[in-house]
Motif scaffolding. Structure first.
Motif, PDB file in Angstrom:
ATOM      1  N   GLY A 142      12.833   4.276 -15.852  1.00 36.04           N
ATOM      2  CA  GLY A 142      12.061   3.495 -14.894  1.00 36.04           C
ATOM      3  C   GLY A 142      12.503   2.061 -14.738  1.00 36.04           C
ATOM      4  N   ILE A 174      10.769   3.708 -10.770  1.00 37.91           N
ATOM      5  CA  ILE A 174       9.663   3.775 -11.731  1.00 37.91           C
ATOM      6  C   ILE A 174       9.012   5.156 -11.711  1.00 37.91           C
ATOM      7  CG2 ILE A 174       7.361   2.879 -12.274  1.00 37.91           C
ATOM      8  CD1 ILE A 174       8.339   0.158 -11.135  1.00 37.91           C
ATOM      9  N   SER A 175       8.715   5.651 -10.523  1.00 36.94           N
ATOM     10  CA  SER A 175       7.978   6.916 -10.424  1.00 36.94           C
ATOM     11  C   SER A 175       8.811   8.106 -10.896  1.00 36.94           C
ATOM     12  CB  SER A 175       7.514   7.149  -8.980  1.00 36.94           C
ATOM     13  OG  SER A 175       8.621   7.304  -8.110  1.00 36.94           O
ATOM     14  N   SER A 176      10.135   8.025 -10.709  1.00 36.92           N
ATOM     15  CA  SER A 176      11.007   9.138 -11.104  1.00 36.92           C
ATOM     16  C   SER A 176      11.514   9.003 -12.531  1.00 36.92           C
ATOM     17  CB  SER A 176      12.195   9.227 -10.150  1.00 36.92           C
ATOM     18  OG  SER A 176      13.007   8.064 -10.250  1.00 36.92           O
ATOM     19  N   ARG A 229      10.059   1.157  -6.724  1.00 39.75           N
ATOM     20  CA  ARG A 229       8.940   2.091  -6.842  1.00 39.75           C
ATOM     21  C   ARG A 229       9.452   3.498  -7.141  1.00 39.75           C
ATOM     22  NH1 ARG A 229       6.669   1.834  -1.769  1.00 39.75           N
ATOM     23  NH2 ARG A 229       5.860  -0.219  -2.302  1.00 39.75           N
ATOM     24  N   GLN A 230      10.550   3.876  -6.492  1.00 36.83           N
ATOM     25  CA  GLN A 230      11.139   5.196  -6.718  1.00 36.83           C
ATOM     26  C   GLN A 230      11.718   5.307  -8.128  1.00 36.83           C
ATOM     27  OE1 GLN A 230      11.151   7.716  -4.431  1.00 36.83           O
ATOM     28  NE2 GLN A 230      12.083   9.099  -5.926  1.00 36.83           N
ATOM     29  N   TYR A 245      15.860   6.686  -2.383  1.00 33.57           N
ATOM     30  CA  TYR A 245      14.438   6.344  -2.473  1.00 33.57           C
ATOM     31  C   TYR A 245      13.745   6.791  -1.198  1.00 33.57           C
ATOM     32  CZ  TYR A 245      15.861   2.239   0.305  1.00 33.57           C
ATOM     33  OH  TYR A 245      16.366   1.404   1.272  1.00 33.57           O
TER      34      TYR A 245
END
Length: 258
Positions: free
Chosen positions: A94, A31-33, A28-29, A228
């Motif tokens: 990502g 992808i978001s970053s 998730r980290q 993360y």
């Protein structure tokens, strides 16, 4: 009387699930970053790369996580710059990419089996650190693992492949040479770790004789080395007898199977 549990197996599924939850947090980290994570898994034949990769990726999104296991190069690829076909598989923004064997084929199986010339081998060994430096300085995090097992454990696993119908696809002529060329592979491994464990991209050796301990401890180390949110650090304490960081460039490597 109930079956006595192996202490290594006791609680394995529960421990793995907690670590897989952490891996989902990590993804998730990523992808978001918009960051990029590249994981290289090398090692002895039968050392458990496939099972380890499955444990890592089981609950990750397949759209943003990819496993790369390239086959023998084509005639056209043979005429390319050696790293060219691997560059096409590097992670984009990502993404998490895991190489199930990598450009280090040249330092291992190609060297031992005579699939490359001495000149090609030397060119690789002289240029791979610079190549990886370019990858890292471009913003990709690179983590390298070498899974090591002893000769007796490898013999047992090779025998299992011969008798287990679900493992028949893993049998190859190269695997069948693993025991005969054990010493040659050991020498090639030692040279590779000594020359290519750089300050930017050091190797971590995993004692992979116990598959379940391999999965748990490699994932713990991987998570500990990545950033993360909401990291549960108490889950990430690894066994130093399983996870053995390799010092950079020419320093003494961990005690490995001779």
């Amino acid at each position: 009387m109930g079956k006595k549990l192996n202490p290594h197996e006791d609680g394995y599924d529960a421990k793995l699930k907690l670590l897989q939850i952490e891996l989902v947090k990590l993804q998730r980290q990523v992808i978001s970053s918009g960051s990029r994570l590249l994981i290289i898994l090398e090692g002895r034949d039968t050392a458990g790369k496939d099972g380890t990769i499955k444990a890592i990726t089981e609950h990750l999104s397949p759209r943003e996580s990819h496993v790369v296991a390239l086959s023998k190069p084509t005639d056209r690829e043979e005429g390319e710059w050696y790293f060219q076909r691997y560059v096409a598989e590097l992670p984009s923004s990502g993404e998490i990419v895991i190489f199930n064997r990598s450009w280090y084929n040249r330092a291992g199986v190609e060297k031992v089996m005579g699939f490359c010339t001495d000149t090609q081998y030397k060119q690789f060994m002289d240029s791979v650190n610079e190549f990886e430096s370019l990858i890292i300085k471009s913003g990709t995090q690179l983590i390298k693992y070498y899974l090591d097992i002893d000769k007796e454990e490898q013999a047992k696993r090779l025998k299992s492949r011969e008798t287990d119908p679900l493992k028949q696809w893993k049998i190859s002529p190269i695997d069948q040479q693993a025991q005969k060329k054990w010493k040659d592979y050991s020498l090639a491994r030692n040279a590779m770790l000594k020359k290519t464990s750089s300050a930017l991209a050091p190797w971590t050796v995993i004692n992979a004789n116990d598959k379940k301990l391999t999965h748990l401890n490699l994932i713990r180390d991987l998570l500990a080395r990545t950033n993360y949110q909401n990291k549960d650090k108490k889950l990430l304490i690894f066994d130093s007898k399983v996870v053995m960081p390799c010092p950079p460039l020419g320093n003494k490597a961990p005690n490995l199977a001779p």
